[in-house]
Design an enzyme around this catalytic site. Structure first.
Site, mmCIF file in Angstrom:
data_model
loop_
_atom_site.group_PDB
_atom_site.id
_atom_site.type_symbol
_atom_site.label_atom_id
_atom_site.label_comp_id
_atom_site.label_asym_id
_atom_site.label_seq_id
_atom_site.Cartn_x
_atom_site.Cartn_y
_atom_site.Cartn_z
ATOM 1 N N GLY A 57 25.177 23.194 66.747
ATOM 2 C CA GLY A 57 25.302 21.929 67.467
ATOM 3 C C GLY A 57 25.023 20.760 66.562
ATOM 4 N N GLU A 74 32.014 20.380 66.301
ATOM 5 C CA GLU A 74 30.969 21.274 65.823
ATOM 6 C C GLU A 74 31.466 22.710 65.740
ATOM 7 O OE1 GLU A 74 28.033 20.690 64.647
ATOM 8 O OE2 GLU A 74 27.900 18.538 65.054
ATOM 9 N N GLU A 78 30.950 24.467 62.262
ATOM 10 C CA GLU A 78 29.924 25.489 62.128
ATOM 11 C C GLU A 78 30.501 26.889 62.038
ATOM 12 O OE1 GLU A 78 26.454 25.051 62.344
ATOM 13 O OE2 GLU A 78 26.187 23.065 63.218
ATOM 14 N N PRO A 99 11.704 15.649 78.352
ATOM 15 C CA PRO A 99 11.199 14.892 77.191
ATOM 16 C C PRO A 99 10.541 15.795 76.153
ATOM 17 C CG PRO A 99 10.557 13.810 79.244
ATOM 18 C CD PRO A 99 11.197 15.112 79.631
ATOM 19 N N GLU A 134 22.617 29.845 57.164
ATOM 20 C CA GLU A 134 22.864 31.237 57.509
ATOM 21 C C GLU A 134 23.365 31.328 58.951
ATOM 22 O OE1 GLU A 134 20.292 35.417 57.410
ATOM 23 O OE2 GLU A 134 19.347 33.493 57.001
#
Lengths: 257, 257
Positions: A57, A74, A78, A99, A134
DNA sequence: ACAAAAGTGTTAATAGTACACCCATGA
DNA sequence: TCATGGGTGTACTATTAACACTTTTGT
């Protein structure tokens, strides 16, 4: 549309009036490999949670893209998966905004993450992303702990979404490369549910649902080691299965209390 | 959990390194009134979209609350509905993040909104919120245009979610005050779907689904103008209906192509 | 021929649909 | 007793679950 006074108002608007939020997307990229449902995880090489396994992400590009666009970007960055690749299914899952979910709240930054689920056909070994971090496929049953942030929770939600969604939609076909046999499709259900539908009834249900699959033109190469070669199919146009495919009663995927 | 080096890293972290996002929640508060599905809208008295009808909502309190908490707070502030009130159902819908969805992007602020759906029993006339803004119930069929931001889209998504969800879950009971008759429950389905299920089959299905409803102790006050007084029920524990309640074939709610 | 995998048939039970009919109450 | 809405019965149809069985291939 006319919005009187708004142009003038906008010129005087101070975006710093609001405290800072950061917005990220996190992807639960799922595939079926070796008969089990697996998720792609990457090892973080930056703080926070440096060295921990996490969902792929990243941050939204400010002012330039929606969360959908960021998720597609992404996915490519990725994993190397083309976001227009065959069979790929990408959908928004939920948004996580506690939060305390990101330690950067301690520095005054609240990070809100929009979770996505991606389904892709079984891929070979994971391609390390451009970040050179990785990356590896992990069977989802082997982990619901020890992930960065609240990613374990996001992953559990993603898996639950998929388990429910294959009941009433045709997304299971997104796990396969065309052409595929009905047995392969049934193996997807076994991997996702942990229990396989009855072969005969499964076949009838799939073929009776208009647009679930359509016959592939050519008979496939006889890659099977023995036995009758299967008829092959491609994905159809239909999205929903009505009434749904019933998940068999008890299975190892749902251990009792 | 131990995350080596993270405490020191966090002290040097600069939250201003990220461009500003604002995060809001928007609520599609739905009820059944006068036999139709209606949504609560408020008239905005601030820019942007000053004077336009919009979904109730507002900004997350930075560092202090999740989106769920903000949605509950807004529900109370804007409508006076207690978030623990009987029957109230509140769930996250989806997150809307298109950069162009809020004109404040022109001032450098990207506003991301987390949409919620709330289902509440039929309420009397709308209570003006603490903001003293005008508020009113609007039948959802009467509008899919002319709302502020992308609120028309959010509302459409919310209605579609509810239409689908009453099929396989018991949330329809959230629209009623206890105790209620099965005819009243059926009227909810008529309002949501635009077409009513068969009375006899509906009754059998509801009563055959364990935990959908449970009998109310006392027979209700005979408020009906005539005819046999109905048996009364309360909400049960069950959440899912398996197999789902089938939506009748054709109805005014689903116009053909 | 035999093993292996694909695909078909059969049947009892279940569930859904449509509609006719009976019941309880207020006026 | 009649109008009104609540509640039940029933015949018919469609779907499902379970499992036995046949077909097609490779060796």
């Amino acid at each position: 549309m006319t919005r009187p006074g708004e142009a003038a108002w906008l010129r005087r608007y101070d975006p710093q009036a609001f405290p800072p939020f950061a917005v990220t997307v996190d992807l639960a990229i799922l595939t079926v490999r070796d008969g089990s449902l697996q998720a792609l995880l990457v090892r973080r090489d930056e703080h926070p949670f440096r060295g921990w396994w996490a969902l792929p992400g990243g941050h939204l590009h400010h002012g330039a893209e929606s969360a959908d666009a960021a998720a597609r970007r992404e996915l490519v960055e990725e994993t190397g998966i083309d976001s227009t690749a065959e069979g790929l299914h990408l959908e928004q899952l939920a948004t996580y905004s506690d939060p305390q979910r990101d330690p950067r709240i301690g520095a005054g930054l609240q990070v809100v993450s929009i979770g996505y689920v991606a389904l892709a056909p079984g891929l070979p070994e994971p391609v390390a992303g451009t970040d050179a971090a990785e990356a590896a496929w992990w069977p989802v049953d082997a982990l619901t702990e020890s992930l960065a942030f609240d990613h374990a929770r996001i992953l559990v939600d993603a898996v639950e979404r998929v388990r429910a969604k294959v009941e009433y939609s045709t997304v299971a076909t997104s796990f396969l490369t065309e052409p595929f046999s009905l047995t392969e499709l049934r193996e997807v259900y076994r991997a996702v549910w942990g229990v396989a539908p009855d072969p005969a009834n499964f076949r009838r249900k799939v073929l009776a649902t208009a647009g679930f699959v359509r016959p592939a033109e050519l008979v496939g190469s006889p890659t099977t080691v023995g036995g009758r070669p299967p008829e092959l199919y491609r994905r159809g146009d239909a999205v929903l299965i009505t009434p749904p495919l019933a998940r068999p009663a008890t299975g190892p995927a749902a251990p009792g209390p």
